[in-house]
Design a protein around this motif. Structure first.
Motif, PDB file in Angstrom:
ATOM      1  N   GLU A  46       0.821  -1.201   0.000  1.00  9.53           N
ATOM      2  CA  GLU A  46       0.000   0.000   0.000  1.00  9.53           C
ATOM      3  C   GLU A  46       0.857   1.254   0.000  1.00  9.53           C
ATOM      4  OE1 GLU A  46      -2.467   0.496   3.454  1.00  9.53           O
ATOM      5  OE2 GLU A  46      -0.791   0.427   4.854  1.00  9.53           O
ATOM      6  N   TYR A  59       2.400  14.065  -0.835  1.00  8.99           N
ATOM      7  CA  TYR A  59       1.048  13.521  -0.668  1.00  8.99           C
ATOM      8  C   TYR A  59       1.147  12.299   0.233  1.00  8.99           C
ATOM      9  CZ  TYR A  59      -3.660  11.967  -1.815  1.00  8.99           C
ATOM     10  OH  TYR A  59      -4.976  11.603  -1.742  1.00  8.99           O
ATOM     11  N   TYR A  60       0.163  12.147   1.113  1.00 10.53           N
ATOM     12  CA  TYR A  60       0.206  11.079   2.100  1.00 10.53           C
ATOM     13  C   TYR A  60      -1.080  10.254   2.086  1.00 10.53           C
ATOM     14  CZ  TYR A  60       4.022  13.857   4.069  1.00 10.53           C
ATOM     15  OH  TYR A  60       5.197  14.557   4.252  1.00 10.53           O
ATOM     16  N   ALA A  61      -0.933   9.008   2.465  1.00 12.83           N
ATOM     17  CA  ALA A  61      -2.108   8.197   2.717  1.00 12.83           C
ATOM     18  C   ALA A  61      -2.817   8.756   3.947  1.00 12.83           C
ATOM     19  CB  ALA A  61      -1.694   6.740   2.963  1.00 12.83           C
ATOM     20  N   ASP A  62      -4.131   8.646   3.974  1.00 15.18           N
ATOM     21  CA  ASP A  62      -4.895   9.171   5.106  1.00 15.18           C
ATOM     22  C   ASP A  62      -4.451   8.540   6.422  1.00 15.18           C
ATOM     23  OD1 ASP A  62      -8.075   9.485   3.332  1.00 15.18           O
ATOM     24  OD2 ASP A  62      -6.355  10.834   3.476  1.00 15.18           O
ATOM     25  N   SER A  63      -4.042   7.298   6.357  1.00 13.46           N
ATOM     26  CA  SER A  63      -3.688   6.572   7.572  1.00 13.46           C
ATOM     27  C   SER A  63      -2.422   7.106   8.257  1.00 13.46           C
ATOM     28  CB  SER A  63      -3.510   5.082   7.268  1.00 13.46           C
ATOM     29  OG  SER A  63      -2.502   4.893   6.297  1.00 13.46           O
ATOM     30  N   LYS A  65      -1.264  10.519   7.538  1.00 13.53           N
ATOM     31  CA  LYS A  65      -1.259  11.984   7.462  1.00 13.53           C
ATOM     32  C   LYS A  65      -1.204  12.589   8.857  1.00 13.53           C
ATOM     33  CE  LYS A  65      -3.701  13.239   4.079  1.00 13.53           C
ATOM     34  NZ  LYS A  65      -4.858  13.523   3.195  1.00 13.53           N
TER      35      LYS A  65
END
Length: 121
Positions: A46, A59-63, A65
């Motif tokens: 992922e 940019y980051y994954a929400d998990s 951030k």
């Protein structure tokens, strides 16, 4: 020969921090985006974070951030991932990659061998 070498993984307690590094060699990657991905046992790889070639866009994954920060030093051909407030669910093998500015792993052409991050509760 292109080579990406990750380092900095290890065992940490929940709430702790780690800083991953990925050193690239074999060519200059300053014009390419660099990203971090992770894969936990039994799960698909992922997206975690990506940084543009200039470092001006991330940019980051929400998990992750607000807890993880990606950065790069083009003079050293190195990308970093500062991980704070780690949670047990962050446990995975972390991979760095070089390619396009994307969350899609298929857009990345070169991959490191991975470094294990284990967060204990």
């Amino acid at each position: 020969q292109v080579q990406l070498v990750e380092s900095g993984g290890g065992l940490v307690q929940a709430g702790g921090s780690l800083r991953l590094s990925c050193a690239a060699s074999g060519r200059t990657f300053s014009r390419y985006a660099m990203g971090w991905f992770r894969q936990a046992p039994g799960k698909e790889r992922e997206f975690v974070a990506v940084i543009s070639w200039s470092g001006g866009n991330t940019y980051y994954a929400d998990s992750v951030k607000g807890r993880f920060t990606i950065s790069r030093d083009n003079a050293k051909n190195t990308v970093y991932l500062q991980m704070n407030s780690l949670k047990p669910e962050d446990t995975a093998v972390y991979y760095c990659a070089v390619g396009g500015y994307s969350v899609d792993p298929s857009r990345f052409d070169y991959w490191g061998q991975g470094t294990q991050v284990t967060v204990s509760s």
